[in-house]
Design an enzyme around this catalytic site. Sequence first.
Site, mmCIF file in Angstrom:
data_model
loop_
_atom_site.group_PDB
_atom_site.id
_atom_site.type_symbol
_atom_site.label_atom_id
_atom_site.label_comp_id
_atom_site.label_asym_id
_atom_site.label_seq_id
_atom_site.Cartn_x
_atom_site.Cartn_y
_atom_site.Cartn_z
ATOM 1 N N GLU A 123 5.390 -6.068 -5.866
ATOM 2 C CA GLU A 123 5.225 -5.045 -6.900
ATOM 3 C C GLU A 123 5.004 -5.619 -8.301
ATOM 4 O O GLU A 123 4.226 -5.087 -9.074
ATOM 5 C CB GLU A 123 6.424 -4.096 -6.894
ATOM 6 C CG GLU A 123 6.578 -3.315 -5.582
ATOM 7 C CD GLU A 123 5.341 -2.506 -5.236
ATOM 8 O OE1 GLU A 123 4.458 -2.349 -6.101
ATOM 9 O OE2 GLU A 123 5.240 -2.036 -4.079
ATOM 10 N N GLY A 135 3.361 7.423 -6.127
ATOM 11 C CA GLY A 135 2.082 7.498 -6.834
ATOM 12 C C GLY A 135 0.955 7.207 -5.862
ATOM 13 O O GLY A 135 -0.054 7.896 -5.830
ATOM 14 N N ALA A 136 1.164 6.198 -5.041
ATOM 15 C CA ALA A 136 0.187 5.797 -4.036
ATOM 16 C C ALA A 136 0.849 4.785 -3.115
ATOM 17 O O ALA A 136 1.921 4.266 -3.431
ATOM 18 C CB ALA A 136 -1.038 5.165 -4.691
ATOM 19 N N MET A 137 0.213 4.533 -1.970
ATOM 20 C CA MET A 137 0.781 3.570 -1.022
ATOM 21 C C MET A 137 -0.333 2.708 -0.450
ATOM 22 O O MET A 137 -1.340 3.211 0.029
ATOM 23 C CB MET A 137 1.541 4.325 0.080
ATOM 24 C CG MET A 137 2.054 3.441 1.204
ATOM 25 S SD MET A 137 3.269 2.214 0.607
ATOM 26 C CE MET A 137 2.930 0.868 1.737
ATOM 27 N N GLU A 138 -0.102 1.380 -0.494
ATOM 28 C CA GLU A 138 -1.171 0.412 -0.247
ATOM 29 C C GLU A 138 -1.462 0.126 1.218
ATOM 30 O O GLU A 138 -1.978 -0.958 1.521
ATOM 31 C CB GLU A 138 -0.815 -0.893 -0.949
ATOM 32 C CG GLU A 138 0.376 -1.676 -0.330
ATOM 33 C CD GLU A 138 1.718 -1.398 -0.996
ATOM 34 O OE1 GLU A 138 1.836 -0.327 -1.638
ATOM 35 O OE2 GLU A 138 2.640 -2.215 -0.868
ATOM 36 N N ASN A 139 -1.172 1.036 2.146
ATOM 37 C CA ASN A 139 -1.437 0.775 3.571
ATOM 38 C C ASN A 139 -2.779 0.057 3.726
ATOM 39 O O ASN A 139 -3.777 0.461 3.149
ATOM 40 C CB ASN A 139 -1.527 2.095 4.340
ATOM 41 C CG ASN A 139 -0.418 3.040 3.986
ATOM 42 O OD1 ASN A 139 0.747 2.730 4.170
ATOM 43 N ND2 ASN A 139 -0.770 4.194 3.434
ATOM 44 N N GLU A 192 6.602 2.680 3.940
ATOM 45 C CA GLU A 192 7.341 1.745 3.110
ATOM 46 C C GLU A 192 8.521 2.442 2.437
ATOM 47 O O GLU A 192 8.343 3.519 1.893
ATOM 48 C CB GLU A 192 6.455 1.114 2.024
ATOM 49 C CG GLU A 192 7.137 -0.087 1.382
ATOM 50 C CD GLU A 192 6.348 -0.689 0.218
ATOM 51 O OE1 GLU A 192 5.554 0.027 -0.406
ATOM 52 O OE2 GLU A 192 6.557 -1.873 -0.068
ATOM 53 N N HIS A 203 -3.838 -1.205 -8.965
ATOM 54 C CA HIS A 203 -2.552 -1.642 -8.426
ATOM 55 C C HIS A 203 -2.600 -1.727 -6.898
ATOM 56 O O HIS A 203 -2.242 -2.735 -6.293
ATOM 57 C CB HIS A 203 -1.470 -0.659 -8.886
ATOM 58 C CG HIS A 203 -0.092 -0.975 -8.412
ATOM 59 N ND1 HIS A 203 0.853 -1.561 -9.218
ATOM 60 C CD2 HIS A 203 0.512 -0.790 -7.209
ATOM 61 C CE1 HIS A 203 1.969 -1.720 -8.544
ATOM 62 N NE2 HIS A 203 1.794 -1.263 -7.307
ATOM 63 N N GLU A 204 -3.089 -0.663 -6.285
ATOM 64 C CA GLU A 204 -3.088 -0.619 -4.813
ATOM 65 C C GLU A 204 -4.071 -1.622 -4.219
ATOM 66 O O GLU A 204 -3.807 -2.217 -3.173
ATOM 67 C CB GLU A 204 -3.400 0.791 -4.320
ATOM 68 C CG GLU A 204 -2.453 1.874 -4.834
ATOM 69 C CD GLU A 204 -0.979 1.552 -4.617
ATOM 70 O OE1 GLU A 204 -0.648 0.934 -3.593
ATOM 71 O OE2 GLU A 204 -0.164 1.906 -5.493
HETATM 72 ZN ZN ZN Z 1 2.911 -1.257 -5.540
#
Ligand code: ZN
Length: 1013
Positions: free
Chosen positions: A481, A423-427, A291, A458-459
Site C-alpha cells: 500500500e 475505493g477500489a481493489m487491485e484483483n 482482501e 494506485h491500482e
Molecule cells: Zn492499495
Amino acid sequence: MEPSKSANLPRNMIENSMFEEEPDVVDLTFPALDPDEITYEPRSSRLLVRGLGENDMDEDEEDCESSARLLGMSFMNRSSSHRPSSSPYTRQSPSRSCSRPTARTMVACVLFLVIVASMTMVLYFLPGCTFTKDGCPKRNKTTPLELVYPLATNGELFPWTQLRLPQSVHPLSYELTLTPDLDNMTFAGIAVINMSVLHNTNRIVLHGLNLNISNATFKIGDGPASNVTVLQYKANQQIAVKFTEYLKVGQYCVLTLTYSANLSSTYDGFYSSSYTDKSGTKHILAATQFEPLSARKAFPCFDEPAFKATFLIKINRKQNYTTLSNMPQKIVALDGLFQDEFERTSVNMSTYLVAFVVANFSPISKNVSGTLVSVYSVPEKKEHTEYALEAASKLLEFYNTFFDIDYPLKKLDLVAIPDFLAGAMENWGLITFRETTLLVGKDSSPLEKQVVASVVAHELAHQWFGNLVTMRWWNDLWLNEGFATYMQYLSLQEVFPELQAENLFLSVRFRVMDKDALISSHPVSTAVVTPEQVEEMFDSVSYEKGASILLMLNAYLPGEQQFRKGIIQYLKQFSGSNTETNNLWDSLTQNVSEMMSSWTSLKGFPLVSVSRKGDEVTLTQEHFLLTPANASHTSSLWEIPVTYVNDSCSVGTFKVPESVKWLKLNYQNTGYYIVDYGDDGWTALINALSTNVSILTFEDRASLIHNMFALSRQGRVSFRRVLSLLNYTYKETETAPVTEALLQLNNIYRLLEKRQEFDLMSCMKTYILDHFGALMDNQTWGEEENLSKQELRSALLSMACSLEKENCTQSANDMFKQYVSNQTRRIPGDLQQVVFSVAAQSRTDWLILYDMYKQSTVDAEKRNMLLGLASTQDTQLLAKILNEGLKGDVIQTQELPLIINTVSRGFAGYLFAWDFVQVNWDRLIEKFLVGSFAIQSIIKSVTSPFSTQAHLDQVKAFFSSLQERGSQMRSVQEALETIRLNQLWMERNLSTLRELLTKIQSQPQKEEPGVSH
Ligand SMILES: [Zn+2]
C-alpha cells in the site's frame, strides 16, 4: 497458544511439529521496544544530532566525514537547485555549486545527515534474542504447556491450534466451479485443490468460513479418490482433514470439496449487490472482495498471501448475465445454464487477488501494448467510462516502461461496481472500483478527473507492487500500500502533470503525521495475527506514511534513477514470490537498510529541534508525541536525512554564517519529520515571510503552518506564536498553505462550536475573515480550468459559506436556484459541495436536492449532493439521511461512513451521530467488519468533536462494553487519546484564545508580524 516441544509425542510427530510450529516468518518488528518493558537511559544523556558547526568541517567532504565520525555519525552533503516547476517527489538533480539567490530563484542547500549512531543505539537497547529466529526464551520454562486442540463443529478434535496455517502442505493450483443463484442469494461450488507435501504430516489445514461442505474426496498422486471427513473450526476460520497414514514429503495430492453458501450481504467475500436503473428496474449482481481475509468465504483455500497458486475458474450463469474473472474467457458451453470458463491464470497468485463478477455490464476497450484494457459499468453509465480507459491506457504504458517489466496478463478489466465499500481493489486483471472512483463525465472538471486518475494509478501500480511481488504476511502491508500510494503520486506527476497531484500528496502527508503523533499509532511494520488486527493494518500509516518514507528515500538517494533502479531490481528479483521489508532495502543500496528500518520499525516520527549559537547549528531529535506526559518514556531514534534552505548559502557543513537570518529545515517537506526552530528561529522565519512570501516554496510555507499547529497542539509553542505565523497569510495566495491554515483553524472553530463558546466563535470568524476575506472575495463562481485554483477556491468558499459570509451564501443560493430551473447548466465540480451544502440549509431546498439525488446518474455530482444533504442542521432530516444510509435503498450503504462524517461536523448533528453509532453498532460491524477502514473512519468521525471529560467517559464506557465486538480496536485508543488532547488543548488555550482574539477583533493589524511572548 504455543504448543509444547515435550517428548510425549511420537518421534515423527515431534519433527513434524518442529517444522510446523516454527513460523517461516521471522518477525522483524521489535516487540521489545515496549517502553514498559525496557529501562532506557535518560534522554538527555544521548545526543543524536549535534551541531556540526562545532567541528571545522567546511573545507571539504572528506574532512567533514572524518570529523563527523568522531561524533559517532557520518553524513553526506549535497546541494540542489530549487526549480520552481519541480515536484517534491521527483528526484532533483544534485548540483555541487551554490549560487546566490536571485529574486526569482532561490538556492536550496540540502544537507543530509545520516545518524548511524541512532540505529546502533536502538539495537543496543534491544535484548540480543530479539533478532534470533527463536525469539526470546519463554518466561515460564519450568511448566511446559500441554498442546490442547480445540473441538471442531462435529465434536472431534481439530488438529491445529494457531491462526496461521501450518507450512507442511502447499497449494499448487485450484480449479473452482461456481454456480451463483442470484434469485435465492446462494451459490454452490466445487473446489479441486492440487497440493504438494513439503513436510511429512497427517493433516491438511486450510481456511473456509460459512461454507456448507457436502462432500469431500482426497487422493494421492494418480491413486484412487476416497471420501474424507472435513473438520471445521469456526473460531479460526479453518477447516482440516486428518489422516491415519502420514503424507510424505514430495507427494502430490488432490482435495476436492463440494459445498454451498449464502452470497454475502456485506461488502466482502462473494457478495450480492444491486442497483436500480433509470426506468426503476432493480438489477441484482454479484461481485467479490477478498482482501484481506475473505476468499475463505467464497471457496476453501490456503488464505494467506504467501500461499500462491494458479487458478482455473468456471462460472455457471443464466443467459441474461455475463461474467468476468481475472483471466480472459475461454469457452462458453451450454449445459442447462451457460458455463463460462476462464483460462488458468498464467501467474501464481495469492488468494486475496482472485475475483469474479456476475452482472450485465457493458465495456469499452482498447488494445495497449498487447493488453486488452476494458472499462465496465452498468449500461446507462457507459458514457462515463472513457476517461478511465484513457487514464488506464496511459498509466499502463508508463508502468510497463518505468518498472521495465511488462504487465503479465493479456487483459486488464476495470469494473465499476454499484455498491462497493473500498475505493477500489487491485484483483489481478480484474480491478474493481466504486462508481465514484472510476466514472466521470466528459465535461467533468480536472478535480473530478484527478480522483479517477489517482485511484486508477494506485491500482495499476499494485499489479506490480502487491500482485507480482507480494508481502509475505500482513505485517508488511505497507510494501503493497505504501508503494502503490507513492507510485500513484509519482505516476500522476509524470503522466498527468495538469492534474497537479502535489498539493494532494502534501496534505495527505500532513494528515498522516497528525495521526502518527498519537501514542496509539503503530510502526509501519507491525506484528498482526487476528483478523481484526489484519483489518486494522489498512490505515493511513500503511498507505500514506509508507508513501511518505518512500518519498523521503527517493529525495535522499543520489541521482535521478537510483530509486527506480532499486525497485526494478526488487521487482525482478522477487517476481512471483513474497517479500519482507528488508528485501526491499537490500535491493536499493547497501546503505539504506539501516536508515530505513528506523522508519519502518519505530512508531511515530521525530521532532528535530534547531538551535543556533553564533555560526553553530545544533540539531537534536526526539520522538514527537502529542500527549507529552509519555514522551520521556520513548527512546526511539531515527536516521534522518535532514535537508535545509536558508537566505544565504553554505555548502558542505551545517555551519551557517552568522549573517544568515533564517533557516528552514525539511526542504519542500520531503522528510517525514517536523521541526521546532525555537523562539529566535521562528521569529526570523516569520519576519522573513512577512517581508517576502516567495522566499520559501509553497510546500515549505505549508509545512511551517502544519508544524506550528502540531507544536501548539502538543503545548510546546503558545497559540500566540501560531497566530504570529499566520499573520503573513494576508499575502498568501498558494493553495497548499491556505488550505492547511484553513483546515487547522476550522478544526479549532469546530471544537469551540461543540463547547458552545459562541463568543469565541464569533471572534474566530472575524479573525478568519480578516485574514482570508480578501482572497475569498477574489474567487469567481464560473468554470475554472486550473486544478490548483479549483482546490483553493473550493477550500476558501466552503469556509466562507460555512461562516455564513453573506456574499458567499448568496452566490451559492443563486447558483442552486439557476441549477434547479435549468439542470443543463452544470455547477462546476469544485463548487458543487459548497452550493449544495448552502442549499441544504433550507428545508424546501433540501427536499428538492434529495429528489435530484435520487435521479442523478453522475456519480461525482451525486456524492457532492450527498455531502450537501448530510450537512443540514435540521435534526429530522439528519435522522432521515442517516437511516437511509443504513437501509441502503435510496442511498447505498457504502456511503454511510461519509454521511456520519459530515453529520458529525455540524453542531446539530454531532451528538446525534454519536448516538446513531451506539444504537446501531451491531449492524455497523456486521456490514463493515470490526477493525475495517470504514469502522475506523466512523469511530474517528463521531468522537473527534468531543473535548470534555463527560464525553470522554461516555466514549470509554461505550467501547469497553463492546468487548469482542470492537473494544480492542486501535482506533478506539486513538479516539480516547484525541478527546484527551482536545480537552487539554481547550484547558490550556481557551483563556489565551479569548484574550488574543478579542484583542485582534478590536484592533486588526495587518502588516505587523507582531511576534510577542
Ligand atoms: Zn492499495
